[in-house]
Design a protein around this motif. Sequence first.
Motif, PDB file in Angstrom:
ATOM      1  N   GLN A 146      26.163 -53.334  -2.097  1.00 36.95           N
ATOM      2  CA  GLN A 146      27.457 -53.848  -1.668  1.00 36.95           C
ATOM      3  C   GLN A 146      27.855 -55.157  -2.350  1.00 36.95           C
ATOM      4  O   GLN A 146      28.992 -55.598  -2.229  1.00 36.95           O
ATOM      5  CB  GLN A 146      27.459 -54.006  -0.146  1.00 36.95           C
ATOM      6  CG  GLN A 146      27.269 -52.675   0.581  1.00 36.95           C
ATOM      7  CD  GLN A 146      27.069 -52.816   2.076  1.00 36.95           C
ATOM      8  OE1 GLN A 146      27.106 -53.920   2.615  1.00 36.95           O
ATOM      9  NE2 GLN A 146      26.849 -51.696   2.763  1.00 36.95           N
TER      10      GLN A 146
ATOM     11  N   PHE B 139      37.819 -51.291  -4.787  1.00 38.44           N
ATOM     12  CA  PHE B 139      37.250 -50.170  -4.050  1.00 38.44           C
ATOM     13  C   PHE B 139      38.265 -49.587  -3.077  1.00 38.44           C
ATOM     14  O   PHE B 139      38.808 -50.299  -2.229  1.00 38.44           O
ATOM     15  CB  PHE B 139      36.013 -50.649  -3.295  1.00 38.44           C
ATOM     16  CG  PHE B 139      35.359 -49.599  -2.440  1.00 38.44           C
ATOM     17  CD1 PHE B 139      34.902 -48.416  -3.002  1.00 38.44           C
ATOM     18  CD2 PHE B 139      35.186 -49.792  -1.081  1.00 38.44           C
ATOM     19  CE1 PHE B 139      34.282 -47.448  -2.222  1.00 38.44           C
ATOM     20  CE2 PHE B 139      34.569 -48.839  -0.295  1.00 38.44           C
ATOM     21  CZ  PHE B 139      34.117 -47.665  -0.868  1.00 38.44           C
TER      22      PHE B 139
ATOM     23  N   ASN C 179      40.318 -56.654  -2.611  1.00 37.19           N
ATOM     24  CA  ASN C 179      39.838 -55.591  -3.512  1.00 37.19           C
ATOM     25  C   ASN C 179      39.330 -54.368  -2.757  1.00 37.19           C
ATOM     26  O   ASN C 179      38.863 -53.415  -3.372  1.00 37.19           O
ATOM     27  CB  ASN C 179      38.728 -56.115  -4.422  1.00 37.19           C
ATOM     28  CG  ASN C 179      37.539 -56.673  -3.659  1.00 37.19           C
ATOM     29  OD1 ASN C 179      37.720 -57.437  -2.717  1.00 37.19           O
ATOM     30  ND2 ASN C 179      36.336 -56.313  -4.056  1.00 37.19           N
ATOM     31  N   VAL C 180      39.424 -54.389  -1.419  1.00 40.44           N
ATOM     32  CA  VAL C 180      38.966 -53.263  -0.599  1.00 40.44           C
ATOM     33  C   VAL C 180      40.162 -52.639   0.119  1.00 40.44           C
ATOM     34  O   VAL C 180      40.918 -53.329   0.797  1.00 40.44           O
ATOM     35  CB  VAL C 180      37.915 -53.705   0.436  1.00 40.44           C
ATOM     36  CG1 VAL C 180      37.552 -52.539   1.359  1.00 40.44           C
ATOM     37  CG2 VAL C 180      36.665 -54.228  -0.269  1.00 40.44           C
TER      38      VAL C 180
ATOM     39  N   LEU D 203      31.116 -55.626  -4.478  1.00 43.48           N
ATOM     40  CA  LEU D 203      32.412 -55.989  -3.892  1.00 43.48           C
ATOM     41  C   LEU D 203      32.656 -57.489  -3.931  1.00 43.48           C
ATOM     42  O   LEU D 203      33.797 -57.941  -3.799  1.00 43.48           O
ATOM     43  CB  LEU D 203      32.493 -55.499  -2.438  1.00 43.48           C
ATOM     44  CG  LEU D 203      32.370 -53.990  -2.215  1.00 43.48           C
ATOM     45  CD1 LEU D 203      32.379 -53.690  -0.719  1.00 43.48           C
ATOM     46  CD2 LEU D 203      33.509 -53.257  -2.909  1.00 43.48           C
ATOM     47  N   ARG D 204      31.571 -58.267  -4.125  1.00 44.98           N
ATOM     48  CA  ARG D 204      31.674 -59.733  -4.053  1.00 44.98           C
ATOM     49  C   ARG D 204      31.220 -60.406  -5.341  1.00 44.98           C
ATOM     50  O   ARG D 204      31.033 -61.621  -5.370  1.00 44.98           O
ATOM     51  CB  ARG D 204      30.821 -60.246  -2.885  1.00 44.98           C
ATOM     52  CG  ARG D 204      31.250 -59.698  -1.531  1.00 44.98           C
ATOM     53  CD  ARG D 204      30.316 -60.186  -0.431  1.00 44.98           C
ATOM     54  NE  ARG D 204      30.742 -59.707   0.878  1.00 44.98           N
ATOM     55  CZ  ARG D 204      30.441 -58.530   1.386  1.00 44.98           C
ATOM     56  NH1 ARG D 204      29.695 -57.668   0.675  1.00 44.98           N
ATOM     57  NH2 ARG D 204      30.859 -58.173   2.582  1.00 44.98           N
TER      58      ARG D 204
END
Length: 293
Positions: free
Chosen positions: A163, A175, A210-211, A166-167
């Motif tokens: 995960q 995503f 971004n999610v 994502l960061r």
Amino acid sequence: MATDSKSRAALCRLQLGSELRQLRVAIGLKSTQVVKQLIWSPSKLTRLESGENASVETSDVMALCEIYGADREKRALLVGYAAVTKTKQDWWQSPEYRPVIGPQFKAFLGLEATASVLQTYESEFVSGLLQTEAYVRVIHQRAHQGLGADEVDKLVAVRVTRQEVLRREVAPLKFTAIVNEAVLRRQVGSRSVMRDQLRHIAELADSMPNVRVQVIPFKLGAHSGMNGPFVVLHFPDRAVLKPIVYLENLADAWVTRREDSVERYGEAFTDLSALAPGPQESLSMIQTAIKEL
């Protein structure tokens, strides 16, 4: 090569494999002809071209460049890619995780670590990049009965470490997860575990630009994702790495690069995105499911 150190080795492997394959195809050589000249096993060239090897020998790259007639600049570039794979180790290649990650999933982790955009449809459970530790632990305990507690811990750690894409500091992964409403309704673990999982999804979707999360309600009926879950990955440099589709089932996992297949899944994802309610309405569905728990 705009990426962080954790994904640089994987990106170099994938770019190297893709460019070597392009060189081979450009001069009309079949893989069987190449391995015969070098006295290699067919699988060695396949792994090299697909970016599956943990590291690549520069001597192997130089031998292929000689056969393909690559110019000096191209040779230097490809040998440089190989050198990076020898000095930078992907986190999933570490001794800690190696025993619990199969070769197909290792290949996928390399793709995921280097992708710029990841689009996924899930019908049964929360997408891996959105799962909480408690949720993924329940899944592994149920799906991998007979594993020891230590192995389950490692599988959970793999999921959580994934995960980080994502960061990441440089170009965090964009995503988009589209999930069937059944994902919200199917209780995995206790009510508390499921409630915390749904809250986690809501927090990520609300706080991370971004999610993006969308939910396909039952009331919409038939849709283009009914044949099963899939993942479409897009990469920063489409000239080197074209979009790829990742698929898995109970017994196997595989990647398809065929343009017609990738296009078909891309169209299916576009259809699902248009059919599903937008992020805000989907967030309301998630919050309703939380209240019902």
